[in-house]
Write a protein that holds these residues in place. Sequence first.
Motif, PDB file in Angstrom:
ATOM      1  N   CYS A 298     -15.967   2.626  -1.670  1.00 42.45           N
ATOM      2  CA  CYS A 298     -17.405   2.868  -1.635  1.00 42.45           C
ATOM      3  C   CYS A 298     -18.105   2.003  -0.588  1.00 42.45           C
ATOM      4  N   HIS A 299     -17.366   1.097   0.034  1.00 40.53           N
ATOM      5  CA  HIS A 299     -17.966   0.208   1.032  1.00 40.53           C
ATOM      6  C   HIS A 299     -17.445   0.595   2.411  1.00 40.53           C
ATOM      7  N   PRO A 300     -18.290   0.606   3.431  1.00 44.04           N
ATOM      8  CA  PRO A 300     -17.852   1.059   4.758  1.00 44.04           C
ATOM      9  C   PRO A 300     -16.639   0.310   5.300  1.00 44.04           C
ATOM     10  N   THR A 301     -16.596  -1.002   5.116  1.00 44.10           N
ATOM     11  CA  THR A 301     -15.453  -1.754   5.652  1.00 44.10           C
ATOM     12  C   THR A 301     -14.166  -1.409   4.921  1.00 44.10           C
ATOM     13  N   LEU A 302     -14.280  -1.073   3.641  1.00 38.83           N
ATOM     14  CA  LEU A 302     -13.086  -0.735   2.870  1.00 38.83           C
ATOM     15  C   LEU A 302     -12.548   0.636   3.249  1.00 38.83           C
ATOM     16  N   VAL A 303     -13.454   1.545   3.571  1.00 43.53           N
ATOM     17  CA  VAL A 303     -13.022   2.887   3.973  1.00 43.53           C
ATOM     18  C   VAL A 303     -12.086   2.817   5.171  1.00 43.53           C
ATOM     19  N   GLN A 304     -12.313   1.863   6.050  1.00 51.23           N
ATOM     20  CA  GLN A 304     -11.469   1.726   7.233  1.00 51.23           C
ATOM     21  C   GLN A 304     -10.054   1.280   6.881  1.00 51.23           C
ATOM     22  N   GLN A 305      -9.846   0.801   5.653  1.00 52.15           N
ATOM     23  CA  GLN A 305      -8.511   0.438   5.196  1.00 52.15           C
ATOM     24  C   GLN A 305      -7.863   1.549   4.383  1.00 52.15           C
ATOM     25  N   THR A 306      -8.654   2.236   3.570  1.00 53.42           N
ATOM     26  CA  THR A 306      -8.078   3.224   2.660  1.00 53.42           C
ATOM     27  C   THR A 306      -7.864   4.589   3.313  1.00 53.42           C
ATOM     28  N   ALA A 307      -8.814   5.003   4.146  1.00 52.92           N
ATOM     29  CA  ALA A 307      -8.692   6.328   4.766  1.00 52.92           C
ATOM     30  C   ALA A 307      -7.412   6.468   5.591  1.00 52.92           C
ATOM     31  N   PRO A 308      -7.013   5.449   6.385  1.00 51.61           N
ATOM     32  CA  PRO A 308      -5.753   5.595   7.125  1.00 51.61           C
ATOM     33  C   PRO A 308      -4.536   5.797   6.230  1.00 51.61           C
ATOM     34  N   VAL A 309      -4.562   5.242   5.007  1.00 53.57           N
ATOM     35  CA  VAL A 309      -3.440   5.448   4.087  1.00 53.57           C
ATOM     36  C   VAL A 309      -3.357   6.919   3.688  1.00 53.57           C
ATOM     37  N   LEU A 310      -4.491   7.526   3.410  1.00 57.01           N
ATOM     38  CA  LEU A 310      -4.503   8.949   3.060  1.00 57.01           C
ATOM     39  C   LEU A 310      -4.098   9.804   4.257  1.00 57.01           C
ATOM     40  N   LEU A 311      -4.533   9.404   5.443  1.00 53.25           N
ATOM     41  CA  LEU A 311      -4.106  10.123   6.643  1.00 53.25           C
ATOM     42  C   LEU A 311      -2.606   9.996   6.837  1.00 53.25           C
ATOM     43  N   GLN A 312      -2.046   8.854   6.457  1.00 45.42           N
ATOM     44  CA  GLN A 312      -0.599   8.655   6.580  1.00 45.42           C
ATOM     45  C   GLN A 312       0.154   9.611   5.660  1.00 45.42           C
ATOM     46  N   VAL A 313      -0.398   9.850   4.465  1.00 47.60           N
ATOM     47  CA  VAL A 313       0.230  10.815   3.552  1.00 47.60           C
ATOM     48  C   VAL A 313       0.235  12.198   4.181  1.00 47.60           C
TER      49      VAL A 313
END
Length: 765
Positions: A298-313
């Motif tokens: 829910c925080h912009p800085t965190l999205v930059q860590q979590t979104a790449p993991v989903l893209l990796q899937v």
Amino acid sequence: MELKEEELKGLGADFVFGFVQAMDGERDPRNLLLAFQIARNILHRGYELGSFTEELFEVTSCYFPIDFSPPPNDPHGITQQELILALRAVLTGTVCFAEFLLPLVIEKLDSDIQSAKLDSLQTLAACASMYGYRELKEFLPGLWSSLRREVFQTASEKVESAGLSSLRAITSCLSRSILSSDGDDALRVFLDLIIQDCRHHLCEPDLKLVWPSAKLLQAAASASYRASHIIAGAVIPQLMEQYNNQTQARGETLPVLTCSSCDLIVPMLRDNGQEAVHTSSQHVVRQRCMTALAAVSCHPTLVQQTAPVLLQVLSSSHTGNCSGLFSTDDIIAACRSLQQIAEQVQYAEETGCFFHDVIIPHLLGLTVQAGLQCDSECHCSWVTVHSSFHLCFKRLFRMEVPVSNCCVSLLRLAALTASRVVSLFLDGDTVFLPGNNLPLQPQLGSQLVCLLMACVCSMPKSVEIPQVDRLLSELEELSCTSTHPFSFTLAAKCFAGLINKRSAGQALDLVLERTIKRITSELDCMSSSLRTQALTLLLWVAKALLIRYHPLATTLTDKIFSLLMDPELAPLAADGFSLLMSDSVDVLNRACHADFRIMYRQRFFTENSAKLVEGFNSAEKEMKSGYLKALSHIVNNLPRQVQLTELQCCRKSLSCPDQAVQLSTLSCLHPVLLDPPASPALAPQLDGLIFRLLGLTTSPAMKVRIATLRCLHALARFPDHMILPFRARVLRALATPLDDHKLSVPQQGNPGVSAQGLLSPYIKQ
């Protein structure tokens, strides 16, 4: 050893003793490299060590850790790293050295020399990957104490990283240990040590040891699937409680909570994707992990860590290395998780930049890959992949340019992204894609129309779509000539989305004139094989004009009415009225910034109900069902107040033999009957309505029978004086459905629709 290995092995332990004597005191780096290689061969090739195991360890470990600086202009080129790796291969070459090596490592970790600490930690990580619980058991408390100290106190990032790697290796080793009924769970015992020493630091107000503690917990959790479960279960509830109870500390706690949560979940996601056993439960766990990642993002800085993991899937689903690991449901879950992130993330300019610069290009690149693989081995259906990606795109583009607080920079980014997507669709320009070395085949443009629609149809009117005339021409051509239903339908929807937002004027009139002429030509040619495509385009363009009150909407809807008499297209044309009257989830709605008038349904019904009645009366018997189906779709989407005034239309639709019309009408009628104000309006028509409903209780279609019983049950709520005159007739008619051998029929859906619940209102005194 290469030529006389059997003879040397025949000497037994004497050969090892001789080697120890020969190596003792050696200082020449050239000879040491050779000696380490010989020692490694002794360990790996099965030479008998006998009673000289400790002596062999002592004669080699005396050089640990290596401290060597080659002289200037050394002609031999031997480096310190070569000696370190050669010695490490010896020390970690057998589990027999464990009882000697582990105390030595603990001792060397007390050294003040950073290189010695680093070498010791790397050696520990190497041996832990080979050892088992039996070798580590005795030294676990001491190892944990040393590792904790290094991470808590060190000023060197290399030492800290090596310490975390060692902890991960030890935890991974213990995760592989076999559980026994009469023994302790080695992994849980070790993790309890870690949790006990780290968890309380997460609640310290000054946050002095929060990050080191979080890193230790994350390293242990990332070692295995089971470790992540244990640590997440112990730590996450505490962080959540702290976040919820200490409002003043949320600004400091949130980064710890979210980062810790993500780093505990990510290893579960990755490790679960690499398991050797691929059961349905593994896919469920992976999907839950992705959902959890999205929930905490829910925080912009965190999205930059979590979104790449989903893209990796998503990326892994296209690689041969992960064949069979990722199911279609996994890909859909990843796309929906990205969509959820876009919906809930706090709006910020940096977030918009990240989506436009990273996520959107990656999704486009993955879509191109999916399209290229659709003729070969792909891990899920092409349609499903593109449909799932579209779920992400439509929300991403809406999130980037909110109507209420657009900023110039994000509007510029949105326009740039639109330009890139249009160029990709029209010209195959892949320069902006990650890797940009993807070959584009001619037929791929039709497959990309899904993402084109998600992009250009989600933009507000203030974002200018480049090459719009050429784009409309290509979409018209694709929608009228493609033989792939997915492609020509999406092309028609995209065309309609652009037409709806285009400003009135000569440019729009020319496009509509050309399109209507082409549609009419195709539909009037009875031998054409593209009539279905033309009808699809007609329906979507008609909707685009209808919801904005464009004058040409009447021309197009009249054409649709005329097709209700067409022997080939009448069923499709009748179903098309559902498209015209219902809300579309991906285009032509408020979320997509469409030009949308809220009263268009009532206006359409008022202007066209007479045409339907006239067409029904003049149509031949076999064509009347099309008019009734169209009427049913129209009434079904009207507001409740309007439906109450049109109950006679619903009653007529029930006489249609088409089961789809019956089911649609019953679905529309049921909520109306549940509404208390319906009873006075229904009183004059109650006799005819009950007669129609009772006739449908013996319908061959079970869904129709179920829907009919629900409506009868709803009628039972009417006042007694209204339903008592029909009691005997209803009881007699219900005998047949109550004796139905498919016992589920009278009990499906609403629990009240059972034998007792259905009859009791009619038999009450």
